[in-house]
Design a protein around this motif. Structure first.
Motif, short mmCIF file in Angstrom:
data_model
loop_
_atom_site.label_atom_id
_atom_site.label_comp_id
_atom_site.label_asym_id
_atom_site.label_seq_id
_atom_site.Cartn_x
_atom_site.Cartn_y
_atom_site.Cartn_z
N ALA A 198 8.06 8.37 -11.20
CA ALA A 198 6.80 7.56 -11.21
C ALA A 198 7.00 6.26 -11.87
O ALA A 198 6.44 5.03 -11.41
CB ALA A 198 5.77 8.43 -12.20
N ASP A 199 7.70 6.01 -12.85
CA ASP A 199 8.23 4.77 -13.55
C ASP A 199 8.86 4.09 -12.54
O ASP A 199 8.89 2.70 -12.39
CB ASP A 199 8.96 4.85 -14.91
N ALA A 200 10.05 4.48 -11.86
CA ALA A 200 10.98 3.96 -11.04
C ALA A 200 10.17 3.29 -9.84
O ALA A 200 10.36 2.35 -9.35
CB ALA A 200 12.09 4.86 -10.30
N ALA A 201 9.34 4.32 -9.25
CA ALA A 201 8.31 3.81 -8.16
C ALA A 201 7.48 2.49 -8.62
O ALA A 201 7.41 1.62 -7.74
CB ALA A 201 7.48 5.02 -7.93
N VAL A 202 6.79 2.53 -9.67
CA VAL A 202 6.02 1.60 -10.17
C VAL A 202 6.81 0.21 -10.50
O VAL A 202 6.51 -0.61 -10.10
CB VAL A 202 5.35 2.00 -11.42
N ALA A 203 8.17 0.44 -10.82
CA ALA A 203 8.79 -0.77 -11.06
C ALA A 203 9.26 -1.42 -9.75
O ALA A 203 9.21 -2.57 -9.52
CB ALA A 203 10.24 -0.13 -11.94
N ALA A 204 9.65 -0.54 -8.79
CA ALA A 204 10.12 -0.70 -7.45
C ALA A 204 8.64 -1.47 -6.80
O ALA A 204 8.80 -2.57 -6.10
CB ALA A 204 10.62 0.24 -6.53
N ASP A 205 7.71 -0.90 -7.01
CA ASP A 205 6.44 -1.48 -6.44
C ASP A 205 6.11 -2.79 -6.93
O ASP A 205 5.72 -3.65 -6.59
CB ASP A 205 5.17 -0.45 -6.85
N ASP A 220 0.68 -1.17 0.03
CA ASP A 220 0.15 0.05 0.22
C ASP A 220 0.74 1.26 0.00
O ASP A 220 0.64 2.29 -0.78
CB ASP A 220 -0.93 -0.03 1.32
N GLU A 221 1.95 1.21 0.69
CA GLU A 221 2.76 2.53 0.93
C GLU A 221 3.52 2.73 -0.61
O GLU A 221 3.67 3.77 -1.01
CB GLU A 221 3.73 2.16 1.99
N SER A 222 3.97 1.57 -1.02
CA SER A 222 4.42 1.68 -2.42
C SER A 222 3.58 2.02 -3.27
O SER A 222 4.00 2.78 -4.16
CB SER A 222 5.22 0.23 -3.01
N SER A 223 2.28 1.33 -3.36
CA SER A 223 1.46 1.98 -4.52
C SER A 223 0.83 3.39 -4.05
O SER A 223 0.79 4.30 -5.05
CB SER A 223 -0.01 1.15 -4.16
N LYS A 224 1.07 4.05 -2.90
CA LYS A 224 0.58 5.53 -2.65
C LYS A 224 2.01 6.10 -3.32
O LYS A 224 1.42 7.12 -3.63
CB LYS A 224 0.44 5.39 -1.11
N ALA A 225 2.94 5.65 -2.96
CA ALA A 225 4.21 6.52 -3.50
C ALA A 225 3.90 6.60 -4.85
O ALA A 225 4.43 7.76 -5.70
CB ALA A 225 5.39 5.77 -3.04
#
Length: 424
Positions: A243-250, A53-58
């Motif tokens: 955003a792409d990095a966050a989505v990839a990490a997520d 959830d936190e990763s998705s929120k980021a």
């Protein structure tokens, strides 16, 4: 000595007791280990859910920044297009003004040429008139001499011819005088026309200069807009990369967490299979029978706002499994146990808010665990036995929540299941 039936029965009883004594600690230890593993699994699942959830929120925050940047970029590009449109219009107007100015300057040159020719003509006519006047003044008696010659016997024909010549000269001089007057009038008109054209050319030159100044301003504005757009594009690119990095990490986190979840669930299922007795006709723990109709609804008023299944998460915006069923209800609405059970855990999670996990025991040969999330508060404690219909807490909106509701989950042998299949 031959054994009697009584002694044989006694020996069997002692043997069974001994076997039970030997097997008993092992079975209890296995059950305790299963409970510890299930508790550890639930804790890791909760941590995984919170991390997800936190990763998705980021990722959602980065996407929001990206969307705002794209909106600003669109506005800047629209403004730049408008300025460039004005610039094109100003340049077209300048071209029209230059054509008009060139025509006016050509007209002015022609009129000035006509004026110069007229001035030369006036000057020549003036010289002729002056010469005739001087000649007349020097010989004022030319007409009398001609008449005197006629009286003294001159040929009348010659007299007539001389008179005609004198009249022609006089008429010519009068005509020159008339032409001179007319030329002077035209000269005055041409001078007025030249002045008017000069004024018009000056006005047009001033307008062209003002338009060119406007073009300069518009060009500067266009340059500034281009710079602004370039900065927005750069910010947009940085935000998109974030955003792409966050989505990839997520996605990587989700994959790893789901793999761990599957491993732990497989372990739990194996432990349950090894330690759960075969189902009997009467069922056990929380009841018997098949899937539907074995649990009561946790709220008296049933208003399902989001069913079990994949959906777009209302907070993160990511597509994910909605692992339970949402009931819309006002904060403070009592939440009731759907079946007898034992409170396994009660804690606060940043994603689930105030949460209670209830072990409802074995139903139709499978282990049923239910969870209650986003509560404003709970009224039970870990280890407490509860009965079907007993209040365990109240609806709230704690954790990652968009409003007052109950998120209710049903786990069958450690795996999420559709709660709709277990209520009637």
């Amino acid at each position: 000595m031959r054994s009697t039936p009584r002694s044989a029965l006694l020996a069997f009883t002692l043997t069974f007791a001994l076997l039970a004594a030997l097997a008993g600690p092992s079975l209890a230890e296995s059950q305790d280990d299963l409970e510890r593993k299930k508790n550890a699994t639930n804790s890791e699942i909760n941590g995984a859910q919170q991390s997800y959830d936190e990763s998705s929120k980021a990722a959602a925050d980065a996407a929001a920044v990206l969307q705002a940047s794209q909106a600003q970029l669109a506005e800047a590009q629209s403004a730049l297009g408008s300025v460039r449109g004005q610039l094109v219009a100003a340049q077209a107007l300048d071209a029209q003004m230059q054509v008009k100015l060139a025509q006016s300057e050509a007209d002015l040159a022609k009129v000035e040429s006509d004026l110069a020719a007229g001035e030369q003509q006036v000057e020549a006519s003036t010289d002729d008139v002056i010469a005739f006047t001087v000649e007349t003044l020097q010989d004022p008696g030319a007409g009398l001499r001609t008449f005197n010659e006629l009286v003294n016997g001159a040929d009348p024909t010659e007299f007539t011819e001389q008179v005609a010549i004198n009249n022609t000269i006089a008429d010519s001089q009068l005509s020159k005088l008339d032409t001179l007057d007319a030329t002077r009038v035209m000269l005055d008109l041409n001078e007025q026309k030249v002045q008017a054209l000069r004024d018009q050319v000056q006005v047009e030159r001033d307008e062209a200069a003002a338009n060119l100044a406007n073009i300069t301003v518009l060009e500067q504005q266009a340059t500034e807009q281009e710079a602004s757009v370039a900065q927005l594009v750069q910010a947009n690119s940085a935000n998109k990369s974030a955003a792409d990095a966050a989505v990839a990490a997520d996605a990587a986190d989700i994959a790893a967490l789901e793999a761990e979840r599957n491993r732990l669930q497989a372990e739990i299922q194996a432990e349950i299979a090894r330690n759960t007795p075969p189902p009997s006709s009467g069922g056990g723990g929380g009841g018997g029978g098949g899937g539907g109709g074995k649990l009561s609804y946790p709220l008296d008023s049933i208003r399902i706002t989001s069913p079990y299944g994949y959906r777009i998460h209302p907070i993160s915006g990511a597509r994910r499994l909605h692992s339970g069923m949402d009931f819309g209800s006002g904060c403070g609405t009592p939440i009731k146990a759907p079946a007898d059970g034992t409170v396994r855990e009660r804690y606060f999670s940043s994603s689930y808010g105030n949460r209670v996990i209830l072990n409802n025991g074995t139903i139709n040969g499978v282990n049923i665990v239910t969870t209650y999330n986003h509560m404003t508060r709970s009224v039970v404690s870990p280890g407490q036995r509860v009965a079907r219909g007993q209040v365990i807490g109240y609806v709230g909106t704690t954790g990652l929540s968009t409003g007052c509701h109950l998120h209710w989950e049903v786990l069958v042998n450690g795996s999420f299941a559709n709660p709709a299949s277990w209520v009637g």
